[in-house]
Design a protein around this motif. Structure first.
Motif, short mmCIF file in Angstrom:
data_model
loop_
_atom_site.label_atom_id
_atom_site.label_comp_id
_atom_site.label_asym_id
_atom_site.label_seq_id
_atom_site.Cartn_x
_atom_site.Cartn_y
_atom_site.Cartn_z
N SER A 192 23.24 25.70 14.80
CA SER A 192 23.73 27.05 15.03
C SER A 192 24.89 27.37 14.10
O SER A 192 25.60 26.47 13.64
CB SER A 192 24.16 27.23 16.49
OG SER A 192 25.22 26.35 16.80
N LEU A 193 25.03 28.66 13.83
CA LEU A 193 26.11 29.17 12.98
C LEU A 193 26.85 30.22 13.80
O LEU A 193 26.22 31.12 14.37
CB LEU A 193 25.53 29.78 11.71
CG LEU A 193 26.51 30.53 10.81
CD1 LEU A 193 27.53 29.56 10.21
CD2 LEU A 193 25.77 31.28 9.70
N GLU A 236 28.78 32.34 4.51
CA GLU A 236 28.41 31.28 5.45
C GLU A 236 26.93 31.31 5.79
O GLU A 236 26.31 30.26 5.92
CB GLU A 236 29.27 31.37 6.71
CG GLU A 236 30.70 30.95 6.45
CD GLU A 236 31.48 30.69 7.72
OE1 GLU A 236 30.88 30.43 8.77
OE2 GLU A 236 32.73 30.76 7.64
N ARG A 278 24.95 29.79 2.83
CA ARG A 278 25.09 28.32 2.82
C ARG A 278 24.32 27.69 3.97
O ARG A 278 23.64 26.68 3.80
CB ARG A 278 26.58 27.97 2.90
CG ARG A 278 26.87 26.51 2.64
CD ARG A 278 28.36 26.20 2.62
NE ARG A 278 29.08 27.13 1.78
CZ ARG A 278 30.18 27.80 2.16
NH1 ARG A 278 30.67 27.65 3.36
NH2 ARG A 278 30.78 28.62 1.33
N PHE A 279 24.41 28.30 5.16
CA PHE A 279 23.77 27.75 6.36
C PHE A 279 22.25 27.71 6.21
O PHE A 279 21.62 26.69 6.50
CB PHE A 279 24.18 28.59 7.57
CG PHE A 279 23.55 28.16 8.87
CD1 PHE A 279 23.93 27.00 9.49
CD2 PHE A 279 22.56 28.95 9.46
CE1 PHE A 279 23.35 26.61 10.69
CE2 PHE A 279 21.98 28.57 10.66
CZ PHE A 279 22.38 27.39 11.27
N GLU A 335 21.24 25.03 3.70
CA GLU A 335 21.36 23.67 4.25
C GLU A 335 20.30 23.40 5.31
O GLU A 335 19.76 22.30 5.39
CB GLU A 335 22.76 23.46 4.81
CG GLU A 335 23.82 23.34 3.74
CD GLU A 335 25.23 23.23 4.30
OE1 GLU A 335 25.40 23.14 5.54
OE2 GLU A 335 26.17 23.24 3.48
N ALA A 336 19.98 24.40 6.13
CA ALA A 336 18.93 24.24 7.15
C ALA A 336 17.60 23.93 6.46
O ALA A 336 16.85 23.07 6.91
CB ALA A 336 18.83 25.50 8.00
N ILE A 394 21.92 31.93 15.27
CA ILE A 394 23.11 32.52 14.65
C ILE A 394 23.80 33.36 15.72
O ILE A 394 23.21 34.29 16.26
CB ILE A 394 22.75 33.36 13.42
CG1 ILE A 394 22.05 32.46 12.41
CG2 ILE A 394 24.00 34.00 12.83
CD1 ILE A 394 21.49 33.16 11.23
#
Length: 197
Positions: free
Chosen positions: A97-98, A111, A114-115, A118-119, A129
């Motif tokens: 989660s973000l 963010e 990037r998230f 990376e996921a 999210i």
């Protein structure tokens, strides 16, 4: 086995390099704050942020605002409605989660980029999210929610997204379904072949 023999075996297993803590050093020092990053760490962080910003394709142009009580939903062509329904009802457990609550739009943009990247690198399929919810159409949380819908559709990896189930934040959060990577597909094929024998 006696306690004395167990203590001897324990000391023998530890070896000679291990020493007991001295009196007064057996507790964590909670008075000191976290160490400040070094100049080199700050430089690497700035360089990584600059590279992220250079590659970040998410638009920061005008966005149509979603109504405060309106759920968000999107699915790419070819994605079955049943998959979206299952996603909407929390049928896929979020693997990460973000949290974007109370963050400015430019930071949310960075963010999120990037998230999702990376996921994808970690072969995650469903992420959550959390962005919050505002009752006013132009409230900060609702503006973030509106941009989020625009941004998520710009990722090729995003197959679908919907407002989360109440148990995960309702209209204040969004489930995102990511496309399965080639690595994950290859692992799936291997598992299926092994099952077939």
């Amino acid at each position: 086995m006696s306690q004395h023999m167990r203590d001897d075996l324990f000391r023998e297993a530890l070896g000679e390099d291990v020493q007991p803590l001295t009196k007064g050093r057996d507790k964590a020092d909670v008075t000191r704050g976290p160490a400040r990053p070094s100049e080199a760490q700050l430089a690497r962080r700035a360089q990584a942020q600059a590279a992220d910003e250079e590659n970040n394709f998410l638009s920061d142009e005008f966005v149509d605002l979603v109504g405060p009580a309106d759920p968000v939903e999107y699915r790419r062509d070819g994605i079955q409605i049943g998959v979206v329904d299952r996603l909407r009802h929390g049928g896929y457990a979020p693997e990460a989660s973000l949290h974007l609550q109370k963050k400015p739009i430019p930071e949310c943009r960075r963010e999120l980029f990037r998230f999702i990247r990376e996921a994808r690198e970690h072969d995650l399929r469903c992420v959550l999210i959390v962005h919050g919810r505002s009752q006013a159409i132009d409230g900060r949380a609702n503006v973030v929610r509106s941009y989020l819908g625009k941004w998520l559709a710009q990722f090729e990896e995003v197959q679908a997204y919907v407002s989360a189930h109440k148990s995960h934040g309702g209209l204040g959060a969004t489930y995102v379904m990511l496309r399965k990577s080639e690595r994950a597909r290859a692992r799936n094929r291997e598992r299926q072949q092994k099952r077939r024998g």
